[in-house]
Write a protein that holds these residues in place. Structure first.
Motif, PDB file in Angstrom:
ATOM      1  N   LYS A 116       0.854  -1.183   0.000  1.00 39.19           N
ATOM      2  CA  LYS A 116       0.000   0.000   0.000  1.00 39.19           C
ATOM      3  C   LYS A 116       0.893   1.236   0.000  1.00 39.19           C
ATOM      4  O   LYS A 116       1.974   1.219   0.572  1.00 39.19           O
TER       5      LYS A 116
ATOM      6  N   ASN B  70      -5.055   8.342   4.189  1.00 39.89           N
ATOM      7  CA  ASN B  70      -5.366   7.057   4.800  1.00 39.89           C
ATOM      8  C   ASN B  70      -5.334   5.956   3.743  1.00 39.89           C
ATOM      9  O   ASN B  70      -5.991   6.066   2.714  1.00 39.89           O
ATOM     10  N   GLU B  71      -4.603   4.905   4.018  1.00 38.90           N
ATOM     11  CA  GLU B  71      -4.450   3.798   3.062  1.00 38.90           C
ATOM     12  C   GLU B  71      -5.449   2.664   3.298  1.00 38.90           C
ATOM     13  O   GLU B  71      -5.406   1.649   2.624  1.00 38.90           O
ATOM     14  N   VAL B  72      -6.383   2.837   4.237  1.00 36.65           N
ATOM     15  CA  VAL B  72      -7.279   1.746   4.646  1.00 36.65           C
ATOM     16  C   VAL B  72      -8.078   1.174   3.480  1.00 36.65           C
ATOM     17  O   VAL B  72      -8.257  -0.034   3.379  1.00 36.65           O
ATOM     18  N   ARG B  73      -8.544   2.018   2.565  1.00 41.79           N
ATOM     19  CA  ARG B  73      -9.376   1.518   1.455  1.00 41.79           C
ATOM     20  C   ARG B  73      -8.601   0.627   0.481  1.00 41.79           C
ATOM     21  O   ARG B  73      -9.179  -0.171  -0.228  1.00 41.79           O
ATOM     22  N   GLN B  74      -7.281   0.763   0.469  1.00 41.33           N
ATOM     23  CA  GLN B  74      -6.475  -0.058  -0.427  1.00 41.33           C
ATOM     24  C   GLN B  74      -6.439  -1.497   0.077  1.00 41.33           C
ATOM     25  O   GLN B  74      -6.187  -1.744   1.247  1.00 41.33           O
TER      26      GLN B  74
ATOM     27  N   ASP C 179      -8.716  -3.459   0.726  1.00 42.69           N
ATOM     28  CA  ASP C 179      -9.729  -3.718   1.745  1.00 42.69           C
ATOM     29  C   ASP C 179     -10.397  -5.069   1.511  1.00 42.69           C
ATOM     30  O   ASP C 179     -10.792  -5.403   0.398  1.00 42.69           O
ATOM     31  N   GLY C 180     -10.486  -5.861   2.549  1.00 41.95           N
ATOM     32  CA  GLY C 180     -11.145  -7.163   2.489  1.00 41.95           C
ATOM     33  C   GLY C 180     -10.246  -8.299   2.031  1.00 41.95           C
ATOM     34  O   GLY C 180     -10.679  -9.450   2.006  1.00 41.95           O
TER      35      GLY C 180
ATOM     36  N   HIS D  61      -3.020  -2.295  -4.859  1.00 44.70           N
ATOM     37  CA  HIS D  61      -4.353  -1.777  -5.183  1.00 44.70           C
ATOM     38  C   HIS D  61      -4.441  -1.307  -6.632  1.00 44.70           C
ATOM     39  O   HIS D  61      -5.378  -1.651  -7.342  1.00 44.70           O
TER      40      HIS D  61
END
Length: 191
Positions: free
Chosen positions: A8, A16-20, A22-23, A60
């Motif tokens: 990431k 914020n890298e959280v969405r990269q 994700d899951g 991502h």
């Protein structure tokens, strides 16, 4: 046993890298908070040292790995030559060891060129904004890292023989910044 590795990247600490990725689940994730202008990023370098033949690296999107077409091509080539699979989620592109088909190579080059083009546009708009702010007299430039009294103290300590790395740590700046302040010529008082 092959590992699954995530990479990431965001451009700054405020992002914020959280969405990269994700899951998705990985054995190890490397995260950089640095510009994608070049490959000199601590976590990218750590990833390159960590990966082994048979591993899969998932990113991502192309622009998270780099914003320069040559860097992107070099990194993907370096990884696949080591026997590592590289997967880009957003573009749904996978590069495996042993070469790619012509269509994947073409799409990769086009998308990588767009990532570089976007970075160039950002820099161009930034330069235009700075030029206009200078015309209006509102551009002050980057805030100095040290106050005038800190610069005086830094120079005195350097003159006393304190090592540059220690000065950098003491003042919370990089060694490069220490050298820049020590190189600056102080204007003589006219009065």
């Amino acid at each position: 046993m092959p590992s699954t590795i995530g990479y990431k990247r965001v451009s700054s600490y405020g992002q914020n890298e959280v969405r990269q990725l994700d899951g998705l689940t990985f054995d190890k994730i490397f995260t950089d908070k640095a510009s994608g202008k070049d490959t000199q990023r601590p976590q990218l370098q750590a990833l390159l040292e960590y990966v082994r033949e048979g591993d899969t690296v998932t990113i991502h999107s192309l622009d998270r790995l780099g914003r320069n077409l040559l860097d992107l091509q070099g990194l993907v080539g370096q990884l696949t030559e080591k026997g590592i699979t590289v997967h880009f989620v957003k573009e749904n592109m996978t590069f495996k060891p042993g070469g790619q088909d012509s269509m994947s190579t073409l799409l990769f080059s086009i998308m990588g060129a767009f990532a570089q083009f976007e970075r160039d546009l950002i820099r161009e708009r930034q330069a235009e904004g700075i030029a206009q702010a200078k015309k209006r007299g509102v551009y002050k430039g980057r805030k100095p890292k040290l106050t005038a009294s800190q610069v005086t103290e830094l120079r005195e300590l350097a003159a006393q023989g304190v090592k540059k790395p220690e000065l950098a740590q003491r003042f919370g700046v990089s060694r490069k910044t220490v050298y820049e302040y020590l190189r600056e010529v102080v204007p003589a008082n006219s009065g």
